[in-house]
Design a protein around this motif. Structure first.
Motif, mmCIF file in Angstrom:
data_model
loop_
_atom_site.group_PDB
_atom_site.id
_atom_site.type_symbol
_atom_site.label_atom_id
_atom_site.label_comp_id
_atom_site.label_asym_id
_atom_site.label_seq_id
_atom_site.Cartn_x
_atom_site.Cartn_y
_atom_site.Cartn_z
ATOM 1 N N UNK A 5 50.898 -45.613 4.692
ATOM 2 C CA UNK A 5 52.792 -46.261 5.717
ATOM 3 C C UNK A 5 53.271 -46.858 5.919
ATOM 4 N N UNK A 6 53.253 -48.533 5.041
ATOM 5 C CA UNK A 6 53.169 -49.688 4.705
ATOM 6 C C UNK A 6 54.346 -49.058 3.127
ATOM 7 N N UNK A 7 54.081 -48.271 2.358
ATOM 8 C CA UNK A 7 54.833 -47.977 1.404
ATOM 9 C C UNK A 7 56.089 -46.643 1.147
ATOM 10 N N UNK A 8 55.991 -45.986 2.513
ATOM 11 C CA UNK A 8 56.745 -45.373 3.388
ATOM 12 C C UNK A 8 58.732 -45.665 3.176
ATOM 13 N N UNK A 9 59.215 -45.023 2.211
ATOM 14 C CA UNK A 9 60.705 -45.473 2.630
ATOM 15 C C UNK A 9 61.881 -44.234 3.095
ATOM 16 N N UNK A 10 62.400 -44.992 3.993
ATOM 17 C CA UNK A 10 63.061 -43.430 4.351
ATOM 18 C C UNK A 10 63.736 -42.915 3.585
ATOM 19 N N UNK A 11 64.078 -43.210 2.550
ATOM 20 C CA UNK A 11 64.100 -41.377 0.993
ATOM 21 C C UNK A 11 63.086 -40.246 1.116
ATOM 22 N N UNK A 12 61.864 -41.234 1.154
ATOM 23 C CA UNK A 12 60.315 -40.279 1.757
ATOM 24 C C UNK A 12 60.410 -39.127 3.236
ATOM 25 N N UNK A 13 60.928 -40.156 4.320
ATOM 26 C CA UNK A 13 61.550 -39.092 6.001
ATOM 27 C C UNK A 13 62.595 -38.167 5.434
ATOM 28 N N UNK A 14 63.913 -38.716 4.629
ATOM 29 C CA UNK A 14 65.121 -37.969 4.160
ATOM 30 C C UNK A 14 64.359 -36.680 3.554
ATOM 31 N N UNK A 15 63.044 -36.950 2.241
ATOM 32 C CA UNK A 15 62.804 -35.593 1.583
ATOM 33 C C UNK A 15 61.915 -34.683 1.945
ATOM 34 N N UNK A 16 60.656 -35.378 3.141
ATOM 35 C CA UNK A 16 60.851 -34.506 4.278
ATOM 36 C C UNK A 16 61.246 -33.650 5.093
ATOM 37 N N UNK A 17 62.271 -33.580 5.820
ATOM 38 C CA UNK A 17 63.062 -33.772 6.552
ATOM 39 C C UNK A 17 63.389 -32.065 5.581
ATOM 40 N N UNK A 18 63.696 -32.765 4.400
ATOM 41 C CA UNK A 18 64.638 -31.470 3.451
ATOM 42 C C UNK A 18 63.814 -30.752 2.908
#
Length: 342
Positions: A59-72
């Motif tokens: 969890x402490x390594x997750x970045x906003x780009x990871x969340x955007x990639x997950x949404x995509x």
């Protein structure tokens, strides 16, 4: 209920994190316990597991780009269950679950920011795909007429339909009911149920629904407080016994899946096809029928247990204590129809 934070945990990352991972695990457990209901806990945990499996990071390594990639990923990749990308509302729900956990983690001091912040949610038209039976065209009455009340199953299904049409219940709220949830006060019948979000409520049933329920229960013997209010027929009991779910002859509760099947079956019988109807369609129908019978927006909002009338207006245009007056209006509609049919 497991709270594992990731399904993939590279050894190098695990070693580098040391005791910090245990802090995250503890936070995950407390986060789940702090949610409002068991259903929410299960849904949010499934969302987190799916997200963690996709990003493959702690969890402490997750970045906003990871969340955007997950949404995509959710928008474009087919779901293993359906073979299609998940619905827009499901995307928003999963992002909300992940964001909820990171918000909790910030409060614990485990990270300074929420990587889901700034990730745009999908635009969803509330109830845009809603279906209902038109009271103006008498479709709700035609639906009831399709149920043969001369049979045991028909009496059960008629009572089930009237509960939805006069009480505007959600499918799971009715499926969980037991005989002990009923309370009688003179000729009035009250029912206690667990609402969405975990709140328990007692409401008075419309007379038409109470009478139909009494007729259905009269077909059964040896009822106890813990007896399911609606039970499967002989075929459903045999199928359950065959896989060891229930003993032979034991009453099996009618499942939400079975209720969905029944709604579609009676819709096909009444209209030639199922018209996309499902149990929630009967909840929408209750709102539309109450409006047709002269109930106010405030009364309909109370019937639906909405937190604000803005949500109720969506039901009507796209589609504390219960207000017994509104249920009575709906009960009168179906009582009049039943009397005319006799």
């Amino acid at each position: 209920m497991t709270t594992r934070l990731a399904t993939r945990r590279p050894a190098a990352i695990a070693t580098a994190q040391g005791d910090n991972f245990a802090d995250w695990e503890a936070a995950a457990g407390d986060w789940l316990k702090n949610l409002s209901s068991e259903r929410t806990r299960s849904t949010y945990l499934d969302a987190w597991k799916d997200f963690a499996a996709f990003v493959g990071k702690l969890p402490d390594q997750v970045a906003q780009g990871d969340c955007i990639a997950y949404k995509f990923h959710l928008k474009t990749d087919p779901s293993p269950k359906t073979g299609k990308p998940v619905a827009q509302s499901t995307i928003n729900l999963r992002l909300s679950a992940v964001s909820s956990f990171f918000t909790f983690a910030i409060e614990r001091g485990l990270r300074p920011d929420n990587p889901c912040d700034g990730v745009k949610r999908e635009s969803v038209t509330p109830y845009g795909r809603a279906t209902w039976l038109s009271p103006e065209e008498g479709e709700d009455l035609a639906f009831l007429d399709a149920i043969d009340t001369t049979t045991t199953q028909g009496r059960r299904d008629y009572a089930l339909a009237l509960l939805y049409l006069t009480g505007a219940f959600r499918v799971s709220e009715v499926a969980r009911l037991t005989v002990g949830d009923l309370r009688r006060l003179g000729r009035r019948v009250f029912i206690t149920y667990d609402r969405k979000g975990g709140k328990t409520e007692e409401v008075q049933l419309a007379a038409a629904a109470a009478d139909a329920l009494d007729a259905a229960l009269a077909d059964r013997v040896n009822l106890r407080d813990d007896s399911p209010l609606f039970v499967a027929g002989a075929q459903g009991r045999r199928a359950a016994a065959a896989i060891g779910r229930y003993a032979d002859g034991e009453e099996k509760p009618l499942t939400t899946r079975a209720i969905r099947y029944l709604v579609k079956t009676y819709a096909r019988r009444a209209f030639g096809d199922d018209k996309g109807l499902r149990p929630h369609s009967l909840r929408h129908t209750a709102a539309k029928a109450a409006e047709a019978e002269g109930a106010t927006m405030s009364e309909i909002s109370r019937l639906l247990k909405h937190s604000n009338m803005g949500i109720t207006s969506i039901y009507l245009h796209a589609t504390s204590k219960s207000d017994a007056k509104t249920a009575a209006l709906l009960g009168s509609r179906y009582s009049r129809h039943a009397a005319a049919a006799d």
